[in-house]
Design a protein around this motif. Structure first.
Motif, mmCIF file in Angstrom:
data_model
loop_
_atom_site.group_PDB
_atom_site.id
_atom_site.type_symbol
_atom_site.label_atom_id
_atom_site.label_comp_id
_atom_site.label_asym_id
_atom_site.label_seq_id
_atom_site.Cartn_x
_atom_site.Cartn_y
_atom_site.Cartn_z
ATOM 1 N N LYS A 56 0.757 -1.276 0.128
ATOM 2 C CA LYS A 56 0.101 0.145 -0.071
ATOM 3 C C LYS A 56 0.984 1.218 -0.054
ATOM 4 C CE LYS A 56 -3.784 -2.260 2.450
ATOM 5 N NZ LYS A 56 -4.702 -2.233 3.612
ATOM 6 N N PRO A 57 0.497 2.194 -0.802
ATOM 7 C CA PRO A 57 1.354 3.319 -0.951
ATOM 8 C C PRO A 57 1.321 4.153 0.484
ATOM 9 C CG PRO A 57 -0.164 3.533 -2.738
ATOM 10 C CD PRO A 57 -0.723 2.203 -1.884
ATOM 11 N N LEU A 58 2.474 4.753 0.673
ATOM 12 C CA LEU A 58 2.873 5.737 2.142
ATOM 13 C C LEU A 58 2.496 4.820 3.087
ATOM 14 C CD1 LEU A 58 0.522 8.781 0.999
ATOM 15 C CD2 LEU A 58 2.876 8.349 0.900
ATOM 16 N N ILE A 59 1.524 4.036 3.399
ATOM 17 C CA ILE A 59 1.446 3.269 4.634
ATOM 18 C C ILE A 59 2.589 2.379 4.563
ATOM 19 C CG2 ILE A 59 -0.016 1.808 6.214
ATOM 20 C CD1 ILE A 59 -2.297 3.126 4.774
ATOM 21 N N SER A 60 2.917 1.707 3.406
ATOM 22 C CA SER A 60 3.909 0.706 3.392
ATOM 23 C C SER A 60 5.457 1.266 4.138
ATOM 24 C CB SER A 60 4.300 0.388 2.154
ATOM 25 O OG SER A 60 4.647 1.357 1.067
ATOM 26 N N LEU A 61 5.553 2.742 4.067
ATOM 27 C CA LEU A 61 6.769 3.105 4.692
ATOM 28 C C LEU A 61 6.769 3.007 6.053
ATOM 29 C CD1 LEU A 61 6.764 6.504 2.679
ATOM 30 C CD2 LEU A 61 8.189 4.610 2.320
ATOM 31 N N VAL A 62 5.416 3.083 6.750
ATOM 32 C CA VAL A 62 5.415 2.954 8.260
ATOM 33 C C VAL A 62 5.916 1.362 8.485
ATOM 34 C CG1 VAL A 62 4.165 2.675 10.085
ATOM 35 C CG2 VAL A 62 3.553 4.509 8.471
ATOM 36 N N GLY A 63 5.241 0.459 7.611
ATOM 37 C CA GLY A 63 5.576 -0.925 7.690
ATOM 38 C C GLY A 63 7.393 -1.006 7.676
ATOM 39 N N GLY A 64 7.620 -0.438 6.778
ATOM 40 C CA GLY A 64 9.100 -0.554 6.383
ATOM 41 C C GLY A 64 10.041 -0.082 7.752
ATOM 42 N N ILE A 65 9.472 0.996 8.200
ATOM 43 C CA ILE A 65 10.447 1.537 9.420
ATOM 44 C C ILE A 65 10.232 0.551 10.768
ATOM 45 C CG2 ILE A 65 10.240 3.456 11.407
ATOM 46 C CD1 ILE A 65 9.365 5.135 9.054
ATOM 47 N N VAL A 66 9.164 0.116 10.759
ATOM 48 C CA VAL A 66 8.661 -0.967 11.925
ATOM 49 C C VAL A 66 9.813 -2.338 11.546
ATOM 50 C CG1 VAL A 66 7.017 -2.621 12.905
ATOM 51 C CG2 VAL A 66 6.538 -0.171 12.481
ATOM 52 N N ARG A 67 9.699 -2.835 10.600
ATOM 53 C CA ARG A 67 10.617 -3.898 10.312
ATOM 54 C C ARG A 67 11.942 -3.699 10.667
ATOM 55 N NH1 ARG A 67 8.330 -6.461 4.633
ATOM 56 N NH2 ARG A 67 6.958 -7.601 5.488
ATOM 57 N N ASP A 68 12.644 -2.156 10.220
ATOM 58 C CA ASP A 68 13.770 -1.912 10.524
ATOM 59 C C ASP A 68 14.169 -1.844 12.035
ATOM 60 O OD1 ASP A 68 14.158 -1.808 7.672
ATOM 61 O OD2 ASP A 68 13.953 0.489 7.728
ATOM 62 N N TYR A 69 13.177 -1.370 12.872
ATOM 63 C CA TYR A 69 13.374 -1.246 14.078
ATOM 64 C C TYR A 69 13.232 -2.595 14.845
ATOM 65 C CZ TYR A 69 14.306 3.743 14.495
ATOM 66 O OH TYR A 69 14.722 4.865 14.152
ATOM 67 N N GLN A 70 12.546 -3.553 14.463
ATOM 68 C CA GLN A 70 12.247 -4.932 15.195
ATOM 69 C C GLN A 70 13.399 -5.511 15.730
ATOM 70 O OE1 GLN A 70 8.988 -6.769 12.499
ATOM 71 N NE2 GLN A 70 8.522 -7.677 14.283
ATOM 72 N N PRO A 71 14.475 -5.784 14.998
ATOM 73 C CA PRO A 71 15.743 -6.386 15.205
ATOM 74 C C PRO A 71 16.376 -5.622 16.684
ATOM 75 C CG PRO A 71 15.737 -6.280 12.917
ATOM 76 C CD PRO A 71 14.906 -5.373 13.574
ATOM 77 N N LEU A 72 16.266 -4.279 16.788
ATOM 78 C CA LEU A 72 16.788 -3.391 17.796
ATOM 79 C C LEU A 72 15.960 -3.816 19.053
ATOM 80 C CD1 LEU A 72 17.426 -0.172 15.764
ATOM 81 C CD2 LEU A 72 19.191 -2.209 16.442
ATOM 82 N N TRP A 73 14.523 -3.683 18.890
ATOM 83 C CA TRP A 73 13.766 -4.137 19.916
ATOM 84 C C TRP A 73 13.929 -5.365 20.489
ATOM 85 C CZ3 TRP A 73 8.977 -2.457 16.883
ATOM 86 C CH2 TRP A 73 8.811 -0.945 16.400
#
Length: 248
Positions: free
Chosen positions: A221-238
């Protein structure tokens, strides 16, 4: 000064120690850092005659220096803070525009002293991160005991402090529930409770799968996929870096 340096570098220190010496030394360093922070905050609590510890500990500007360059806005602000008589044309400064309870109050009165349950609650809040780390080292990161223990201490601390603040006489900007700074600090601590959904074992049991499903559902999904990408990037750190979700 030491507390500020630790707060700004603790994530980097943890990641560096984990990479160079492994998990065992990492948790030793984490425990040491939490102990140093607890000792520093306890010292501040004593030096301030048992006043709530604010965050950040160092002072911040009340005014953004970049806004000072806008002379037009500054001039308008000056005009709004003055009153001009229609008959005489004389100008008077409006006290309501410049005088607030926090402006006229002495610096030491911006944060009131805690007593009784309030002081106990502040001690609990300061020691909570250290107790949490020690409990995790003893019972393991997957155990529910450290998670529930930490949450219980956090809630008990908040309840005790709020009860102490509400028992103060109202007036002078306090409103019977603390000063402006105290209210802001309590709001900040309330937001810190959100970290519990990112801590094991709650994260492993409930949050992780839901975050994964969310990222999958918005991936195309446009735009919202950016949020999903950020969440995925931070998951390993959490999942691997303690201080990212420590809230300490």
């Amino acid at each position: 000064m030491v507390l500020t340096v630790i707060q700004y570098t603790e994530v980097l220190i943890e990641m560096g120690v984990q990479k160079k010496w492994g998990q065992q030394y990492k948790w030793r360093v984490i425990t040491a850092l939490e102990a140093i922070k607890a000792a520093g905050r306890l010292s501040l609590l004593r030096l301030t005659s048992q006043r709530m510890i604010m965050h950040p500990i160092h002072t911040e500007r009340d005014v953004d220096p970049s806004t000072l360059a806008d002379l037009a806005e500054a001039e308008q602000a000056v005009k709004e803070s003055h009153w001009t008589g229609t008959r005489t044309g004389s100008t008077r400064l409006q006290l309501s525009a410049v005088l607030t309870p926090d402006v006229v109050r002495k610096p030491r009165d911006l944060v009131g002293k805690l007593s009784g349950l309030g002081a106990i609650g502040e001690y609990m809040f300061i020691l909570r991160p250290l107790i949490y780390v020690l409990a995790m080292r003893k019972y393991g990161q997957k155990s529910w005991y450290p998670w529930f223990l930490s949450l219980a201490i956090e809630l008990a601390s908040r309840t005790s402090i709020k009860q102490c603040l509400s028992s103060r006489p109202s007036g002078g900007g306090r409103g019977g529930s603390g000063t402006v700074l105290e209210k802001d600090e309590l709001k900040r601590r309330l937001w810190l409770l959100l970290y519990y959904v990112l801590r094991s074992p709650f994260y492993d049991r409930f949050t992780k799968e839901r975050l994964h499903n969310f990222c999958e559902s918005v991936s195309k999904k446009p735009l919202i996929s950016l949020v999903g990408g950020i969440v995925r990037d931070y998951q390993p750190l959490w999942e691997s870096v303690y201080f990212y979700t420590a809230g300490s």
